[in-house]
Scaffold this active site. Structure first.
Site, PDB file in Angstrom:
ATOM      1  N   HIS A 267       0.737  -0.273   4.093  1.00  0.00           N
ATOM      2  CA  HIS A 267       0.219  -0.758   2.806  1.00  0.00           C
ATOM      3  C   HIS A 267       1.222  -1.596   2.019  1.00  0.00           C
ATOM      4  O   HIS A 267       0.885  -2.173   1.002  1.00  0.00           O
ATOM      5  CB  HIS A 267      -0.218   0.433   1.947  1.00  0.00           C
ATOM      6  N   HIS A 268       2.491  -1.608   2.465  1.00  0.00           N
ATOM      7  CA  HIS A 268       3.537  -2.389   1.809  1.00  0.00           C
ATOM      8  C   HIS A 268       3.623  -2.070   0.314  1.00  0.00           C
ATOM      9  O   HIS A 268       3.901  -2.952  -0.505  1.00  0.00           O
ATOM     10  CB  HIS A 268       3.322  -3.895   2.024  1.00  0.00           C
ATOM     11  N   CYS A 269       3.365  -0.816  -0.049  1.00  0.00           N
ATOM     12  CA  CYS A 269       3.417  -0.378  -1.452  1.00  0.00           C
ATOM     13  C   CYS A 269       2.428  -1.151  -2.332  1.00  0.00           C
ATOM     14  O   CYS A 269       2.625  -1.280  -3.534  1.00  0.00           O
ATOM     15  CB  CYS A 269       4.819  -0.463  -2.041  1.00  0.00           C
ATOM     16  N   THR A 270       1.372  -1.715  -1.726  1.00  0.00           N
ATOM     17  CA  THR A 270       0.370  -2.439  -2.517  1.00  0.00           C
ATOM     18  C   THR A 270      -1.017  -1.916  -2.147  1.00  0.00           C
ATOM     19  O   THR A 270      -1.877  -2.672  -1.699  1.00  0.00           O
ATOM     20  CB  THR A 270       0.440  -3.960  -2.272  1.00  0.00           C
ATOM     21  N   MET A 271      -1.230  -0.602  -2.341  1.00  0.00           N
ATOM     22  CA  MET A 271      -2.515  -0.014  -1.953  1.00  0.00           C
ATOM     23  C   MET A 271      -3.724  -0.609  -2.665  1.00  0.00           C
ATOM     24  O   MET A 271      -4.758  -0.819  -2.030  1.00  0.00           O
ATOM     25  CB  MET A 271      -2.476   1.507  -2.114  1.00  0.00           C
TER      26      MET A 271
END
Lengths: 402, 154
Positions: free
Chosen positions: A357-361
């Site tokens: 998610h690359h910390c961008t959920m």
């Protein structure tokens, strides 16, 4: 100390020559030569920076400021010259606008505590809203992953206290039009904060030209050590902000009754700082000044162009984030294949990417991607050959996993 | 199958076979035990649903979640092996598989070693995030068995 300026010999950018400065790039992974494409998570480090850190620990090690002995004074000089280096690199007005932090996260926390709700504990935006009754408003994006400017402008009003945004998106590579957005926000008296974690390694940033109030930087994304970063803050605002943490250096005069705060930047740098981190950051800036940085930017754009064209031809591959103005980040999914399995199959071939998610959920939800994406993020030392190896690697992985 | 089979082969022969047609995938309406597990190492989330009968045996088991092929295959194998096993036996098996996946180069419990599919996951050795994904269903199931209806990260 290594002579940092001596390496500026070529005017034409050569990624193969640059690679020689980054020792970790010659590592082998699962028996294969490493192809490192996880630069948006953290970049590799140049030998010049590593040597500066080693030099500090092995020759200069001493605490800084208020020392009366030679080592302390030399360490202080190196530390403070890194502040000058960063001041010049991002074109701040004065060195007092450069505050050393642990990275973007601490910079944002510092602003959230000290500027937005002075005297209270630092919290991220959402918690700030819960605790103060403030509202978090979010600018919408289009299917390319670009901010919708009409939507943005419709949200501007005198009720808005702060505009916070990333300069470059870590998960899609979108370069946001921050200069125009800052101008629009300022017209409404809105303070502005820019997260520059992903921009600093890939473009020249001029904080005066952007005209932002705060700009947050993480060292480790821009080839410097982990655990060090910078908060740039407009001098007039910093002057009125209370300290973020208590400790040595933030106070000018202490009695048992009262303490008087020091001026910025010391006011926000309580306690013994990450001295080696700052020295490493300073050496990295010197390194970046010594290379053809504009050439590096152009090279990264050619990597992006080549990779976009090549990935687009792979059956079942969907690029997530196709902004017209973007940095060399390629986020994608493959039909029927979970990104984590793809990542493992590429790792098996020595290719390091990031998946999930690359910390961008919220963004992944927006695009309907519960498993997230696979993300290949480039830096100046990546090559066209490596992009071709990535494409071949994806074909190979797909043949196994499909 | 030899325990040293390479990763692409294990993916093709074992993992993808389960991933295409997993056993017991879905939710259980009348679950007596349920747990949502999350692994920081692999970044995946999976829920295990259980219904225990009067003799404390696993009468029904399901798993749900948008997970990688490795976690999916491991969960599918797990549900087949734990169905109708006693609660205590199941907890032990979950712990043994987790121990195996923590250090796949060590000799595992006998039943794992003789289980061709499960023991082939040894090929994930050296891929820590995939080992974590393979362990996720088992650690989630263990938690589910020990705590009735809960959700914590593991």
């Amino acid at each position: 100390m290594p002579n940092l300026s001596a390496s500026k010999l070529d005017t034409c950018f050569d990624p193969f020559k640059i690679r020689e400065d980054f020792p970790a790039l010659s590592t082998r992974v699962h028996g294969k030569p490493l192809i490192y494409m996880d630069n948006a998570a953290t970049a590799q480090r140049p030998q010049q920076m590593i040597e500066a850190c080693t030099h500090y620990y092995s020759r200069l090690n001493a605490n800084i400021h208020r020392g009366v002995h030679q080592l302390s004074e030399e360490a202080t000089d190196r530390f403070e010259s890194a502040r000058d280096g960063m001041c010049e690199w991002i074109n701040a007005r004065t060195r007092e606008e450069i505050i050393f932090t642990r990275g973007v996260t601490e910079g944002v926390n510092l602003v959230s505590q000290s500027f937005l709700r002075p005297g209270l504990k630092p919290v991220p935006w959402q918690l700030l809203c819960e605790q103060t009754g403030a509202e978090l408003d979010v600018i919408r994006i289009n299917d390319r992953g670009e901010l919708l400017m009409d939507d943005f402008e419709s949200r501007l009003s005198d009720r808005v206290k702060m505009l916070a945004m990333v300069h470059v998106s870590n998960s899609m590579g979108t370069i946001n039009p921050v200069r125009e957005m800052i101008a629009a926000a300022r017209a409404h008296g809105i303070a502005t904060l820019v997260d520059g974690a992903q921009s600093m390694p890939h473009m020249r940033v001029d904080v005066q030209q952007l005209d932002c109030d705060f700009y947050c930087i993480s060292g480790h994304k821009m080839y410097a050590p982990t655990g060090i970063g910078v908060l740039y803050g407009r001098r007039e605002l910093l002057q009125d902000m209370p300290p973020y943490q208590g400790g040595g250096d933030m106070i000018r005069r202490v009695t048992f009754e009262k303490s008087t705060y020091n001026d910025p930047p010391s006011r926000f740098e309580a306690g013994t700082p990450n001295i080696v981190g700052v020295i490493g950051l300073g050496a990295t800036i010197e390194y970046l000044k010594s290379i053809d940085f504009e050439g590096a930017m152009a090279h990264e754009q050619s990597l992006l162009e080549h990779a976009t064209a090549a990935l687009s031809e792979i059956d079942g591959l969907r690029l997530v984030g196709t902004a017209r103005n973007k940095s060399a980040v390629l986020s994608f999914t493959l039909d029927g294949i979970h990104p984590h399995d793809l990542g493992t199959m590429l790792d098996h071939q020595g290719i390091a990417i990031r998946t999930g998610h690359h910390c961008t959920m919220p963004l992944m939800d927006h695009f309907g991607l519960p498993g997230g994406t696979a993300r290949a993020s480039m830096a100046m030392y990546n090559t066209i050959d490596e992009v071709d190896a990535l494409v071949a690697g994806i074909h190979k992985a797909a043949a196994i996993l499909a | 199958m030899s325990r040293s089979t390479d990763l692409p082969t294990v993916y093709q022969d074992v993992i993808l076979r389960h991933n295409r047609d997993p056993s017991h995938r879905g939710e259980l309406a009348n679950a007596s035990h349920q747990h949502e597990g999350f692994s920081r190492l692999c970044g995946e989330t999976l829920t295990v649903w259980l219904r225990l009968d009067a003799q404390k045996r696993i009468a029904d088991i399901r798993f749900s979640g948008e997970v990688s092929a490795v976690a999916m295959a491991s969960a599918s194998m797990m549900t087949r092996r734990l169905e109708l096993k006693s609660r205590d036996q199941s907890v032990l098996m979950c712990q043994q598989v987790q121990a195996f996946l923590k250090d796949p180069d060590m000799t595992p419990a006998n039943w794992i070693e003789s289980d061709v599919s499960l023991s082939s996951l040894q090929a994930l050795s050296g891929y820590r995030s995939r080992l974590a994904a393979a362990a996720l269903p088992w650690q989630t199931c263990e938690k589910a068995l020990q705590t009735e209806k809960s959700a914590t990260s593991t």
